[in-house]
Design an enzyme around this catalytic site. Structure first.
Site, short mmCIF file in Angstrom:
data_model
loop_
_atom_site.label_atom_id
_atom_site.label_comp_id
_atom_site.label_asym_id
_atom_site.label_seq_id
_atom_site.Cartn_x
_atom_site.Cartn_y
_atom_site.Cartn_z
N GLY A 122 0.93 -1.20 0.17
CA GLY A 122 -0.09 -0.07 0.15
C GLY A 122 0.92 1.38 -0.02
O GLY A 122 1.92 1.30 0.65
N ALA A 189 23.38 -6.27 23.81
CA ALA A 189 22.53 -6.99 24.89
C ALA A 189 21.44 -6.17 25.51
O ALA A 189 21.25 -5.98 26.48
CB ALA A 189 23.51 -7.12 25.87
N VAL A 191 16.96 -6.24 24.75
CA VAL A 191 15.89 -7.00 25.06
C VAL A 191 16.07 -8.28 23.99
O VAL A 191 15.90 -9.45 24.39
CB VAL A 191 14.46 -6.52 24.97
CG1 VAL A 191 13.27 -7.60 25.26
CG2 VAL A 191 14.28 -5.38 25.82
N VAL A 281 20.84 -5.00 16.99
CA VAL A 281 21.28 -3.75 17.64
C VAL A 281 20.29 -2.57 17.66
O VAL A 281 20.33 -1.30 17.62
CB VAL A 281 22.52 -3.03 16.93
CG1 VAL A 281 23.64 -3.87 17.08
CG2 VAL A 281 22.09 -3.18 15.48
N ASP A 323 5.01 0.48 15.60
CA ASP A 323 6.45 0.62 15.63
C ASP A 323 6.70 1.83 14.78
O ASP A 323 8.08 2.43 15.04
CB ASP A 323 7.07 -0.67 15.20
CG ASP A 323 7.21 -1.61 16.37
OD1 ASP A 323 6.72 -1.36 17.36
OD2 ASP A 323 8.05 -2.70 16.07
N HIS A 455 -2.69 -17.96 48.72
CA HIS A 455 -1.32 -18.60 49.22
C HIS A 455 -1.30 -19.95 48.95
O HIS A 455 -2.45 -20.72 49.37
CB HIS A 455 -1.31 -18.61 50.73
CG HIS A 455 -0.05 -18.92 51.55
ND1 HIS A 455 1.22 -18.53 51.35
CD2 HIS A 455 0.06 -20.19 51.82
CE1 HIS A 455 2.12 -19.19 51.96
NE2 HIS A 455 1.18 -20.38 52.17
P1 FAD Z 1 4.85 -4.94 12.64
O1 FAD Z 1 4.54 -6.16 13.25
O2 FAD Z 1 6.36 -4.77 12.14
O3 FAD Z 1 3.99 -5.13 11.33
C1 FAD Z 1 3.89 -4.35 9.96
C2 FAD Z 1 3.42 -4.82 8.98
O4 FAD Z 1 3.16 -3.94 7.95
C3 FAD Z 1 4.15 -5.81 8.42
O5 FAD Z 1 3.26 -7.15 8.27
C4 FAD Z 1 4.44 -5.30 7.00
O6 FAD Z 1 4.67 -6.41 6.30
C5 FAD Z 1 3.51 -4.55 6.50
N1 FAD Z 1 3.48 -3.54 5.75
C6 FAD Z 1 4.85 -2.47 5.82
N2 FAD Z 1 4.60 -1.77 4.93
C7 FAD Z 1 3.52 -2.07 4.04
C8 FAD Z 1 2.99 -1.59 2.97
N3 FAD Z 1 3.32 -0.46 2.48
N4 FAD Z 1 1.95 -2.14 2.49
C9 FAD Z 1 1.45 -3.17 3.01
N5 FAD Z 1 1.70 -3.82 4.12
C10 FAD Z 1 2.87 -3.04 4.73
N6 FAD Z 1 6.92 -7.16 21.52
C11 FAD Z 1 6.24 -7.26 22.40
O7 FAD Z 1 5.46 -6.54 22.87
N7 FAD Z 1 6.81 -8.51 23.30
C12 FAD Z 1 7.62 -9.21 22.89
O8 FAD Z 1 7.86 -10.11 23.44
C13 FAD Z 1 8.38 -8.79 21.66
N8 FAD Z 1 9.35 -9.90 21.23
C14 FAD Z 1 10.03 -9.74 20.41
C15 FAD Z 1 10.76 -10.60 19.41
C16 FAD Z 1 11.59 -10.26 18.52
C17 FAD Z 1 12.64 -11.23 18.03
C18 FAD Z 1 11.32 -9.15 17.77
C19 FAD Z 1 11.91 -8.89 16.37
C20 FAD Z 1 10.23 -8.13 18.13
C21 FAD Z 1 9.64 -8.31 19.36
N9 FAD Z 1 8.49 -7.51 19.66
C22 FAD Z 1 8.09 -7.75 20.93
C23 FAD Z 1 8.31 -6.23 19.03
C24 FAD Z 1 6.95 -6.45 18.30
O9 FAD Z 1 7.10 -7.39 17.54
C25 FAD Z 1 6.60 -5.22 17.54
O10 FAD Z 1 6.51 -4.11 18.65
C26 FAD Z 1 5.29 -5.22 16.80
O11 FAD Z 1 5.38 -6.20 15.97
C27 FAD Z 1 4.95 -3.96 15.95
O12 FAD Z 1 3.92 -4.11 15.53
P2 FAD Z 1 3.31 -3.08 14.22
O13 FAD Z 1 2.11 -3.62 14.10
O14 FAD Z 1 3.65 -1.86 14.59
O15 FAD Z 1 4.49 -3.60 13.23
P1 AMP Z 2 17.78 -2.68 22.03
O1 AMP Z 2 17.63 -1.26 21.27
O2 AMP Z 2 17.13 -2.95 22.99
O3 AMP Z 2 17.38 -3.68 20.73
O4 AMP Z 2 19.42 -2.91 21.87
C1 AMP Z 2 20.18 -2.87 20.98
C2 AMP Z 2 21.75 -2.61 21.55
O5 AMP Z 2 22.61 -2.67 20.57
C3 AMP Z 2 21.82 -1.25 22.38
O6 AMP Z 2 22.25 -1.38 23.71
C4 AMP Z 2 23.31 -0.71 21.76
O7 AMP Z 2 24.11 -0.11 22.35
C5 AMP Z 2 23.99 -1.93 21.09
N1 AMP Z 2 24.81 -1.70 19.97
C6 AMP Z 2 24.42 -0.93 18.82
N2 AMP Z 2 25.61 -1.01 17.94
C7 AMP Z 2 26.75 -1.63 18.64
C8 AMP Z 2 27.92 -2.05 18.16
N3 AMP Z 2 28.46 -1.78 17.06
N4 AMP Z 2 28.56 -3.11 18.92
C9 AMP Z 2 28.16 -3.57 20.09
N5 AMP Z 2 26.62 -3.19 20.50
C10 AMP Z 2 26.25 -2.26 19.76
#
Ligand code: FAD
Ligand code: AMP
Length: 485
Positions: A122, A189, A191, A281, A323, A455
């Site tokens: 989109g 290091a 989340v 990162v 996000d 408890h």
């Molecule tokens: P997204 O989930 O990124 O979804 C965006 C969607 O938009 C995607 O499907 C993409 O394909 C679509 N899109 C983008 N542009 C277009 C376009 N132009 N047209 C059509 N579609 C499009 N959060 C938590 O709260 N708890 C957790 O435990 C947690 N664990 C995580 C673990 C990992 C490994 C990662 C990577 C993330 C984690 N997160 C967690 C973060 C969480 O996944 C995100 O905050 C969340 O998915 C954001 O939701 P969103 O809907 O904003 O975006």
């Molecule tokens: P988060 O934003 O919680 O996913 O964490 C990402 C982390 O990556 C942050 O704490 C940054 O300080 C770290 N980071 C970013 N660039 C580097 C790098 N070149 N080497 C080591 N750590 C990094």
């Protein structure tokens, strides 16, 4: 004429699909556009969270925890398992089944709520028109009274460690290893780095986390961060703070290992060889191909879509959530914004409470927080009282071999209202939610202290920490009560 909707949502992650469902519930004609498809070209809903984020990472955290528990924890209970093995590909397949189940569930929910799901990319045009381009390049134009942008985020990449999806991977690749790497490097290091590092460490990898910053989890309450680091280090995670990665090179002879160079805070250079390297990162907002040049929507200086307190962009009728806008990158934050925006479009006065958003690190034990940290309160000059309570004094935790960690409760010194709660310990994610609930109702530490808790439960640590704010904890001497400015 273009097909007209009341609401078009771009992106079906936890922000977008929730906004679409809520809008449809409110009687608005709604479409949700998603570009993600599987290898058969089938629409995949759920975004990062369901497909490569929250859900698959928790599936692997759960599997690896069971393995680790069987390996190291069962013996305490008098249970022996004999020769324990792990079938990594079965573990990954289980994760994929869960992802498919959840993603199909969202597709079903959208359908059941009469949301029109559209597969394609989109792009917002001027005048709230949305151009949808499918995989074959066919373009359709739709129109809406309101457009909600929910395009999410993608992993940040760094030139010093370019992802090759083989030896050097991002968080998505780290959910797909087919065997346990012997030596695993994690850059960052944060989340996600700690969760993914934990998965593979529990299965036997020697994990080194290289973190550029000198402080550990700087956004968290530092007492809890310190305790967390101690626990994770004891589990075998080698967390090296103040270590900035400066380069990486994949072995050109075997193509199977990577040499990483990094520099510590004293400027000393080091080298380390890993079998796999995960780059974690951070994540950045994703807006590529989303906005036509003349659509008028502004981004902020960090590339997020600029919105007001109610997620309205600078263009009337165009909203952005999740996000791709400011605030913590958490699934539930985006979902709640989705609800608020849908309700505001329908004429309701919904507001989002950004002050009470719980966050969790799903290590074992879990780390969870809601509200303000001591550091934040200190810097803004608020008077507060602190109560802490260790799980070591909670019968249920001792019985479950889960006595590591503590609950920390922070209350306003004048009003006694809870300002924050920070937990490292068993079921911290669910415990902190109890406090979030109390905070939404304006509860004081005294209020929580007066509630009858069952408890034996892990929750008793929440009650005792609240009692400890005023030096009334029952199952611990109250010597450590602190009053802070
Ligand atoms: P997204 O989930 O990124 O979804 C965006 C969607 O938009 C995607 O499907 C993409 O394909 C679509 N899109 C983008 N542009 C277009 C376009 N132009 N047209 C059509 N579609 C499009 N959060 C938590 O709260 N708890 C957790 O435990 C947690 N664990 C995580 C673990 C990992 C490994 C990662 C990577 C993330 C984690 N997160 C967690 C973060 C969480 O996944 C995100 O905050 C969340 O998915 C954001 O939701 P969103 O809907 O904003 O975006
Ligand atoms: P988060 O934003 O919680 O996913 O964490 C990402 C982390 O990556 C942050 O704490 C940054 O300080 C770290 N980071 C970013 N660039 C580097 C790098 N070149 N080497 C080591 N750590 C990094």
């Amino acid at each position: 004429m273009f097909e007209k909707y009341d609401v078009i949502v771009i992106g079906s992650g936890p922000a977008g699909y929730v906004a679409a469902i809520r809008a449809a519930q409110l009687g608005l004609k709604t479409a949700c556009i998603e570009k993600w498809s599987d290898e058969n070209g089938k629409l995949v809903n759920g975004g990062t969270c369901l497909n490569v984020g929250c859900i698959p990472s928790k599936a692997l955290l759960d599997s690896s925890h069971r393995y680790h528990d069987a390996h190291d924890g069962f013996v305490n209970h008098g249970i022996s398992t004999g020769n324990l093995t792990i079938d990594v590909s079965a573990m990954i397949q289980r994760k994929e089944k869960i992802v498919a189940q959840m993603s199909n569930g969202i597709t079903g929910l959208l359908k059941a709520n009469n949301v029109t799901s559209i597969l394609g990319s989109g792009k917002l045009q001027v005048g709230k028109k949305v151009e949808v381009t499918d995989k074959q390049g066919n373009v359709t134009v739709l129109e809406a009274d309101n457009v909600i942008l929910a395009s999410g985020s993608v992993p940040v990449s760094i030139p010093v460690a370019p992802v090759d999806n083989d030896v050097i991977v991002d968080s998505t690749g780290a959910l797909e290893f087919q065997e346990v790497p012997k030596r695993l490097g994690v850059i960052g290091a944060g989340v996600i780095g700690l969760e993914l590092g934990s998965v593979w460490s529990r299965l036997g990898s020697r994990v080194v986390c290289l973190e550029a910053m000198d402080s550990f989890l700087p956004m968290m309450d530092q007492q809890i961060a310190k305790e967390t680091k101690k626990i994770l280090t004891k589990q075998g995670l080698d967390i090296r703070l103040g270590c900035r990665v400066t380069g990486s090179s994949v072995n050109t002879v075997n193509g199977k290992e990577v040499e990483v160079t990094y520099i510590d805070s004293n400027g000393e250079q080091y080298k380390e060889i890993f079998d796999k390297l995960i780059v974690c990162v951070g994540r950045r907002p994703f807006t590529e191909g989303l906005l036509s040049v003349d659509c008028g929507v502004n981004l902020d200086e960090r590339g997020f879509i600029f919105v007001d307190d109610h997620c309205l962009t600078n263009v009337a009728g165009v909203w952005a959530i999740g996000d791709v806008v400011r605030g913590p990158m958490l699934a539930h934050k985006g979902s709640e914004e989705g609800v608020v925006v849908a309700e505001r479009i329908a004429g309701q006065q919904a507001v989002m409470n950004y002050g009470i958003i719980p966050s969790v690190i799903y290590t074992h034990p879990e780390v969870a927080a809601v509200g303000q940290t001591e550091e934040e309160l200190k810097s803004e000059g608020t008077d507060y009282n602190v109560g802490t309570f260790p799980f070591l004094a909670i019968g249920r935790a001792v019985a479950a071999d889960s006595q590591e960690g503590m609950v920390k409760m922070i209350a306003d010194a004048k009003t006694d209202r809870i300002l924050g709660c920070h937990i490292v310990g068993p079921n911290a994610a669910d415990l902190v939610q109890q406090v979030a609930l109390a905070m939404e109702f304006g509860a004081t530490a005294e209020d929580i202290g007066m509630i009858v808790f069952g408890h034996p439960t892990f929750s008793e640590a929440v009650k005792e920490a609240a009692l400890s704010v005023h030096g009334h904890a029952i199952h611990m001497p109250n010597r450590k009560r602190r009053q802070k400015k």
